[in-house]
Scaffold this motif. Structure first.
Motif, PDB file in Angstrom:
ATOM      1  N   ILE A   1       0.504   5.336   7.654  1.00 11.60           N
ATOM      2  CA  ILE A   1       0.689   3.874   7.526  1.00 11.60           C
ATOM      3  C   ILE A   1       2.025   3.458   8.134  1.00 11.60           C
ATOM      4  O   ILE A   1       2.100   2.477   8.888  1.00 11.60           O
ATOM      5  CB  ILE A   1       0.587   3.427   6.051  1.00 11.60           C
ATOM      6  CG1 ILE A   1      -0.851   3.586   5.558  1.00 11.60           C
ATOM      7  CG2 ILE A   1       1.040   1.977   5.882  1.00 11.60           C
ATOM      8  CD1 ILE A   1      -1.027   3.387   4.060  1.00 11.60           C
ATOM      9  N   GLU A   2       3.097   4.195   7.822  1.00  8.14           N
ATOM     10  CA  GLU A   2       4.426   3.842   8.346  1.00  8.14           C
ATOM     11  C   GLU A   2       4.459   3.942   9.873  1.00  8.14           C
ATOM     12  O   GLU A   2       5.037   3.078  10.547  1.00  8.14           O
ATOM     13  CB  GLU A   2       5.493   4.749   7.719  1.00  8.14           C
ATOM     14  CG  GLU A   2       5.758   4.406   6.262  1.00  8.14           C
ATOM     15  CD  GLU A   2       6.717   5.371   5.569  1.00  8.14           C
ATOM     16  OE1 GLU A   2       7.273   4.977   4.522  1.00  8.14           O
ATOM     17  OE2 GLU A   2       6.917   6.498   6.063  1.00  8.14           O
ATOM     18  N   PHE A   3       3.802   4.990  10.413  1.00  6.51           N
ATOM     19  CA  PHE A   3       3.775   5.134  11.872  1.00  6.51           C
ATOM     20  C   PHE A   3       2.952   4.012  12.510  1.00  6.51           C
ATOM     21  O   PHE A   3       3.316   3.479  13.561  1.00  6.51           O
ATOM     22  CB  PHE A   3       3.205   6.497  12.265  1.00  6.51           C
ATOM     23  CG  PHE A   3       3.249   6.748  13.744  1.00  6.51           C
ATOM     24  CD1 PHE A   3       4.457   6.975  14.382  1.00  6.51           C
ATOM     25  CD2 PHE A   3       2.086   6.733  14.500  1.00  6.51           C
ATOM     26  CE1 PHE A   3       4.501   7.189  15.749  1.00  6.51           C
ATOM     27  CE2 PHE A   3       2.124   6.951  15.869  1.00  6.51           C
ATOM     28  CZ  PHE A   3       3.339   7.178  16.490  1.00  6.51           C
ATOM     29  N   THR A   4       1.847   3.616  11.854  1.00  5.87           N
ATOM     30  CA  THR A   4       1.020   2.522  12.364  1.00  5.87           C
ATOM     31  C   THR A   4       1.801   1.212  12.356  1.00  5.87           C
ATOM     32  O   THR A   4       1.668   0.395  13.277  1.00  5.87           O
ATOM     33  CB  THR A   4      -0.270   2.387  11.510  1.00  5.87           C
ATOM     34  OG1 THR A   4      -0.946   3.639  11.502  1.00  5.87           O
ATOM     35  CG2 THR A   4      -1.201   1.339  12.081  1.00  5.87           C
ATOM     36  N   GLN A   5       2.645   1.015  11.326  1.00  6.24           N
ATOM     37  CA  GLN A   5       3.493  -0.186  11.285  1.00  6.24           C
ATOM     38  C   GLN A   5       4.441  -0.218  12.487  1.00  6.24           C
ATOM     39  O   GLN A   5       4.641  -1.263  13.109  1.00  6.24           O
ATOM     40  CB  GLN A   5       4.303  -0.223   9.982  1.00  6.24           C
ATOM     41  CG  GLN A   5       3.494  -0.640   8.777  1.00  6.24           C
ATOM     42  CD  GLN A   5       4.332  -0.646   7.511  1.00  6.24           C
ATOM     43  OE1 GLN A   5       4.953   0.352   7.163  1.00  6.24           O
ATOM     44  NE2 GLN A   5       4.357  -1.762   6.827  1.00  6.24           N
TER      45      GLN A   5
ATOM     46  N   ALA B   1       0.836  -1.211   0.000  1.00  4.64           N
ATOM     47  CA  ALA B   1       0.000   0.000   0.000  1.00  4.64           C
ATOM     48  C   ALA B   1       0.867   1.256   0.000  1.00  4.64           C
ATOM     49  O   ALA B   1       0.602   2.207  -0.753  1.00  4.64           O
ATOM     50  CB  ALA B   1      -0.919  -0.010   1.222  1.00  4.64           C
ATOM     51  N   VAL B   2       1.912   1.259   0.817  1.00  4.07           N
ATOM     52  CA  VAL B   2       2.823   2.412   0.877  1.00  4.07           C
ATOM     53  C   VAL B   2       3.499   2.627  -0.470  1.00  4.07           C
ATOM     54  O   VAL B   2       3.604   3.763  -0.956  1.00  4.07           O
ATOM     55  CB  VAL B   2       3.877   2.214   2.001  1.00  4.07           C
ATOM     56  CG1 VAL B   2       5.009   3.224   1.888  1.00  4.07           C
ATOM     57  CG2 VAL B   2       3.225   2.322   3.376  1.00  4.07           C
ATOM     58  N   LEU B   3       3.929   1.527  -1.092  1.00  7.19           N
ATOM     59  CA  LEU B   3       4.576   1.625  -2.402  1.00  7.19           C
ATOM     60  C   LEU B   3       3.619   2.226  -3.442  1.00  7.19           C
ATOM     61  O   LEU B   3       4.002   3.115  -4.212  1.00  7.19           O
ATOM     62  CB  LEU B   3       5.057   0.241  -2.847  1.00  7.19           C
ATOM     63  CG  LEU B   3       5.785   0.187  -4.190  1.00  7.19           C
ATOM     64  CD1 LEU B   3       7.072   1.004  -4.146  1.00  7.19           C
ATOM     65  CD2 LEU B   3       6.074  -1.242  -4.601  1.00  7.19           C
ATOM     66  N   GLN B   4       2.378   1.762  -3.462  1.00  8.20           N
ATOM     67  CA  GLN B   4       1.399   2.291  -4.420  1.00  8.20           C
ATOM     68  C   GLN B   4       1.132   3.772  -4.185  1.00  8.20           C
ATOM     69  O   GLN B   4       1.041   4.563  -5.136  1.00  8.20           O
ATOM     70  CB  GLN B   4       0.089   1.500  -4.317  1.00  8.20           C
ATOM     71  CG  GLN B   4       0.181   0.119  -4.943  1.00  8.20           C
ATOM     72  CD  GLN B   4      -1.089  -0.691  -4.753  1.00  8.20           C
ATOM     73  OE1 GLN B   4      -2.011  -0.269  -4.057  1.00  8.20           O
ATOM     74  NE2 GLN B   4      -1.130  -1.870  -5.357  1.00  8.20           N
ATOM     75  N   LEU B   5       1.008   4.164  -2.929  1.00  6.89           N
ATOM     76  CA  LEU B   5       0.774   5.576  -2.609  1.00  6.89           C
ATOM     77  C   LEU B   5       1.946   6.444  -3.069  1.00  6.89           C
ATOM     78  O   LEU B   5       1.748   7.542  -3.618  1.00  6.89           O
ATOM     79  CB  LEU B   5       0.545   5.747  -1.105  1.00  6.89           C
ATOM     80  CG  LEU B   5      -0.788   5.214  -0.571  1.00  6.89           C
ATOM     81  CD1 LEU B   5      -0.769   5.182   0.954  1.00  6.89           C
ATOM     82  CD2 LEU B   5      -1.948   6.062  -1.067  1.00  6.89           C
ATOM     83  N   LYS B   6       3.170   5.962  -2.864  1.00  7.48           N
ATOM     84  CA  LYS B   6       4.349   6.725  -3.295  1.00  7.48           C
ATOM     85  C   LYS B   6       4.414   6.824  -4.816  1.00  7.48           C
ATOM     86  O   LYS B   6       4.825   7.864  -5.362  1.00  7.48           O
ATOM     87  CB  LYS B   6       5.624   6.073  -2.743  1.00  7.48           C
ATOM     88  CG  LYS B   6       5.807   6.313  -1.251  1.00  7.48           C
ATOM     89  CD  LYS B   6       7.074   5.683  -0.730  1.00  7.48           C
ATOM     90  CE  LYS B   6       7.278   5.998   0.743  1.00  7.48           C
ATOM     91  NZ  LYS B   6       8.487   5.376   1.294  1.00  7.48           N
TER      92      LYS B   6
ATOM     93  N   ARG C   1       0.615  12.355   3.679  1.00  6.84           N
ATOM     94  CA  ARG C   1       0.105  12.183   5.041  1.00  6.84           C
ATOM     95  C   ARG C   1      -0.320  10.724   5.278  1.00  6.84           C
ATOM     96  O   ARG C   1      -0.044  10.140   6.320  1.00  6.84           O
ATOM     97  CB  ARG C   1      -1.080  13.126   5.275  1.00  6.84           C
ATOM     98  CG  ARG C   1      -1.420  13.302   6.748  1.00  6.84           C
ATOM     99  CD  ARG C   1      -2.539  14.301   6.990  1.00  6.84           C
ATOM    100  NE  ARG C   1      -2.247  15.609   6.433  1.00  6.84           N
ATOM    101  CZ  ARG C   1      -2.917  16.188   5.431  1.00  6.84           C
ATOM    102  NH1 ARG C   1      -3.924  15.572   4.853  1.00  6.84           N
ATOM    103  NH2 ARG C   1      -2.591  17.384   4.997  1.00  6.84           N
ATOM    104  N   MET C   2      -0.962  10.142   4.265  1.00  7.66           N
ATOM    105  CA  MET C   2      -1.402   8.750   4.386  1.00  7.66           C
ATOM    106  C   MET C   2      -0.211   7.797   4.493  1.00  7.66           C
ATOM    107  O   MET C   2      -0.221   6.861   5.290  1.00  7.66           O
ATOM    108  CB  MET C   2      -2.281   8.373   3.197  1.00  7.66           C
ATOM    109  CG  MET C   2      -2.996   7.047   3.378  1.00  7.66           C
ATOM    110  SD  MET C   2      -4.240   6.765   2.111  1.00  7.66           S
ATOM    111  CE  MET C   2      -5.546   7.816   2.719  1.00  7.66           C
ATOM    112  N   VAL C   3       0.833   8.049   3.690  1.00  9.89           N
ATOM    113  CA  VAL C   3       2.055   7.229   3.760  1.00  9.89           C
ATOM    114  C   VAL C   3       2.652   7.298   5.166  1.00  9.89           C
ATOM    115  O   VAL C   3       3.007   6.279   5.765  1.00  9.89           O
ATOM    116  CB  VAL C   3       3.088   7.688   2.704  1.00  9.89           C
ATOM    117  CG1 VAL C   3       4.456   7.076   2.969  1.00  9.89           C
ATOM    118  CG2 VAL C   3       2.622   7.319   1.302  1.00  9.89           C
TER     119      VAL C   3
END
Length: 200
Positions: free
Chosen positions: A91-95, A19-24, A86-88
């Motif tokens: 997600i990274e902080f949630t990980q 998901a992070v990769l797609q957002l980036k 912001r979404m990336v």
């Protein structure tokens, strides 16, 4: 060619990573789109100037309207990029939070297992047994100390004195009686020193 041993390697890439990769990737595409619009805006502004010089005011006006619309698109694109970033970050902080929670969970399970092995009752029992053993040994020491007779005490003191004297290593006492008066030595006069006598 497939895997040599026929086993599939387990991927370490999680759904969150995908998901992070797609957002980036979406963010990068929007940035490319921004650059393209910015270049178009500069070209259309220069073209509008040229049209005004040529007296084509209507065409210049139409071109500036198109330019204005593209500027609004540029602003929207900037907002979308901000939202994606912001979404990336979320997600990274949630990980990271999930890893912390997983670590806490493992630590809690470990503590629970240790508590099962060593309960409070078990600790209290061990401490009680230790205190009982120390008290029992103290009673034995008192009984042994109280059972010694006066002869035993004298023998112990005598052995202690013997050991102390062995350690001191005093010189032997002479067996012959000491003379009452030490004879005075007669002084020797004019006797040559050995090193001054010449060899003949």
């Amino acid at each position: 060619m497939g895997n040599l041993f026929g086993r599939k390697r387990r991927s370490r890439v999680t759904e969150q990573d995908k998901a992070v990769l797609q957002l980036k990737q979406q963010r990068d595409k929007l940035r490319q789109y921004q650059k393209r619009i910015s270049l178009n805006l500069e070209r259309e502004r220069a073209l509008a100037r040229q049209l005004l010089r040529d007296g084509k005011k209507e065409k210049a006006m139409l071109l500036l309207k198109k330019k204005r619309y593209q500027e609004q698109l540029l602003d929207k694109t900037e907002n979308q990029i901000s939202n994606l970033e912001r979404m990336v970050q979320d997600i990274e902080f949630t990980q990271i939070e999930m890893k912390v929670i997983e670590g806490l969970k493992i630590g809690n399970e470990c503590l629970n297992k240790m508590h099962q092995v060593m309960s409070i009752e078990e600790v209290e029992r061990i401490i009680g047994e230790t205190q009982d053993a120390v008290e029992y040994q103290r009673q034995i020491d008192e009984i042994l100390a109280g059972s010694l007779t006066e002869e035993d005490e004298d023998a112990i003191l005598e052995e202690l004195n013997a050991i102390t004297q062995e350690q001191m290593e005093l010189p032997e006492v002479p067996s012959e009686p000491l003379p009452e008066k030490i004879p005075e030595a007669s002084p020797v006069k004019n006797r040559p020193k050995p090193e001054l006598v010449a060899a003949s």
